[in-house]
Design an enzyme around this catalytic site. Structure first.
Site, short mmCIF file in Angstrom:
data_model
loop_
_atom_site.label_atom_id
_atom_site.label_comp_id
_atom_site.label_asym_id
_atom_site.label_seq_id
_atom_site.Cartn_x
_atom_site.Cartn_y
_atom_site.Cartn_z
N TYR A 57 12.34 -12.18 -19.32
CA TYR A 57 12.11 -12.18 -17.88
C TYR A 57 13.43 -12.17 -17.13
CZ TYR A 57 7.10 -13.15 -18.52
OH TYR A 57 5.76 -13.08 -18.86
N LEU A 211 -4.50 -12.08 -9.88
CA LEU A 211 -4.82 -11.41 -8.62
C LEU A 211 -4.74 -9.90 -8.75
CD1 LEU A 211 -2.97 -13.78 -6.10
CD2 LEU A 211 -5.37 -13.83 -6.83
N GLY A 218 -6.05 -9.46 -0.74
CA GLY A 218 -6.32 -8.90 0.57
C GLY A 218 -5.26 -7.93 1.06
N ALA A 223 -5.49 -5.42 7.30
CA ALA A 223 -4.62 -4.67 8.21
C ALA A 223 -3.23 -4.43 7.65
CB ALA A 223 -4.51 -5.41 9.55
#
Length: 351
Positions: A57, A211, A218, A223
Site C-alpha cells: 500500500y 461502498l 450517493g 447532485a
C-alpha cells in the site's frame, strides 16, 4: 463500537476495520501523514481497534505511517497486514505465495511497522502456483516463531480456503481465522461459495470496497455525481465495477432507505453489511469520510428495509444452489421431511 471474535479464534476485533490503502499519496491520491493521523485518531476515539494495511500500500508508506501512529499503544491494536504482491522490481521471488516471499515480506513489514509481531497476516491473492502445503507450513512456522499471531486469506476461491484449512487441521498447523473478500450490496457473488464456506469453517469475514468504489455513497446518484471525489473513486475501481442499470438501481434504493431514516447512503450500505455478520473495511481520504462511515454502527435497519435492499440487489446463485431449493430435490433428499428438519444447520446453509 462493539467487538466480536474473529472467526473461531479468541481475538477480539472491532465491528469495523480501518483500511489504510489511502495512507500516503505515493500513488497520486490518498492522504497526507497529518490527514492520515487524524483519520486514525478518529477511528480509535470511536473504539476501533482493528487496522488493515498491506506491504504494497502506497509503496510501503501506509505501513510506515502506521508504525508511527501505533507506537504508543501497540498492545491495544489488532494490526493486520498482507503479503503476496510485489513492489514492481521484476524479482521473480519478490511476489507470490511461496515461503521465500512470505518470509522476506514479513521481515520488511516488521521494519516498516516498527513492531516485533503482526497480529494478523493475510495472504493477499492466491497465486495458483504455490502448493497449499508450502503456504500453510510457512504460516505455521511464523506463528511458532512469534512473528505472526493469526493468519487469514484474501481474494481466493472457496475451494482453496477449504483445502488449506482442512490440510492445516489434519497436520496440526495454524488455520485461517479470517477471510477478506470484495462484498457489498452491488457485489454479492461471494454468497454463492465463499460465505457458506466461511460459515462452515467458522472463519471471520471482512469486506473490502463495502461502498463499491463510491457507488453506494450517493456520489453517482445525487447532485454531486460528477464531483472530483466521484471521479477519483471511479478511477480507483476501474476494471472492477462497471456502470450499469443494476448498479444504478441498487444505489438509488440505498439512497431511498437513507432518506427514510435520515442517515447517509454510506451508513445504510455499511449497516446492511453489519447485518450480514461481516466486518466492513472502511477507508477514507478525508476526515469527513471516516466520521460519516463510523456512524453506521448506530443505524438500525428494519426487516422491511433489509428486504428492500436484498430484493433490488439479489443475484442468481446458479447451480447447484438453485437446484438444491427445488421442491422435488428436497423431497428426495429429505424423504419428504424437509419442513420438519429445516432448522438443521445444513439446510440453513442451503437457504
Amino acid at each position: 463500537m462493539q467487538y466480536k471474535l474473529l472467526g473461531k479464534s479468541g481475538l477480539r476485533v472491532s465491528e469495523l476495520c480501518l483500511g489504510t490503502m489511502t495512507f500516503g499519496d505515493d500513488w497520486g491520491w490518498g492522504s497526507s501523514q497529518e490527514e492520515s493521523k487524524t483519520i486514525y485518531d478518529s477511528f480509535r476515539e470511536a473504539g476501533g481497534n482493528f487496522i488493515d494495511t498491506a506491504n504494497v500500500y502506497t509503496n510501503g508508506t501506509s505501513e510506515k505511517f502506521l508504525g508511527e501512529f501505533i507506537a504508543s499503544e501497540r498492545d491495544a491494536i489488532v494490526l493486520a497486514t498482507k503479503y503476496t504482491n510485489g513492489l514492481g522490481d521484476n524479482n521473480p521471488n519478490g511476489g507470490g505465495n511461496q515461503r521465500k516471499n512470505m518470509v522476506q515480506s514479513v521481515e520488511a513489514s516488521l521494519k516498516r511497522l516498527n513492531t516485533d509481531y503482526i497480529d494478523l497476516l493475510w495472504l493477499h491473492i492466491w497465486d495458483f502456483m504455490t502448493p497449499a502445503e508450502e503456504v500453510m507450513r510457512a504460516f505455521d512456522d511464523l506463528v511458532r516463531a512469534g512473528k505472526v499471531l493469526y493468519i487469514g486469506i484474501s481474494d481466493a476461491p472457496a475451494w482453496v480456503v477449504a483445502q488449506c484449512n482442512t490440510l492445516a487441521e489434519l497436520r496440526g498447523w495454524t488455520q485461517f481465522v479470517g477471510l477478506q473478500i470484495e462484498y457489498s450490496l452491488i457485489q454479492r457473488t461471494p454468497e454463492r461459495e465463499l460465505l457458506p464456506m466461511s460459515r462452515t469453517f467458522d472463519i471471520g469475514v471482512t469486506a473490502w470496497s463495502p461502498l463499491a468504489g463510491g457507488w453506494l455513497s450517493g456520489k453517482y446518484t445525487k447532485a454531486n455525481a460528477t464531483s472530483e471525489e466521484g471521479r477519483l473513486d471511479s478511477e480507483m475501481m476501474k476494471g472492477f465495477l462497471e456502470r450499469s442499470d443494476r448498479n444504478i438501481a441498487i444505489a438509488q434504493e440505498v439512497d431511498k432507505v437513507a432518506q427514510q431514516i435520515g442517515k447517509s447512503s454510506s451508513q445504510v450500505a455499511l449497516s446492511w453489511l453489519l447485518n450480514q455478520g461481516v466486518i466492513p473495511i472502511i477507508g477514507a481520504r478525508k476526515i469527513s469520510h471516516i466520521e460519516d462511515n463510523l456512524q453506521c454502527v448506530e443505524v438500525k435497519l428494519s426487516p422491511e428495509q433489509i428486504q428492500q435492499l436484498d430484493q433490488v440487489s439479489q443475484i442468481e446463485l446458479g447451480f447447484p444452489h438453485d437446484f438444491f431449493k427445488a421442491d422435488m430435490v428436497r423431497n428426495f433428499a429429505y424423504n419428504g421431511a424437509f419442513e420438519k428438519i429445516k432448522n438443521h444447520r445444513y439446510s440453513q446453509l442451503m437457504d
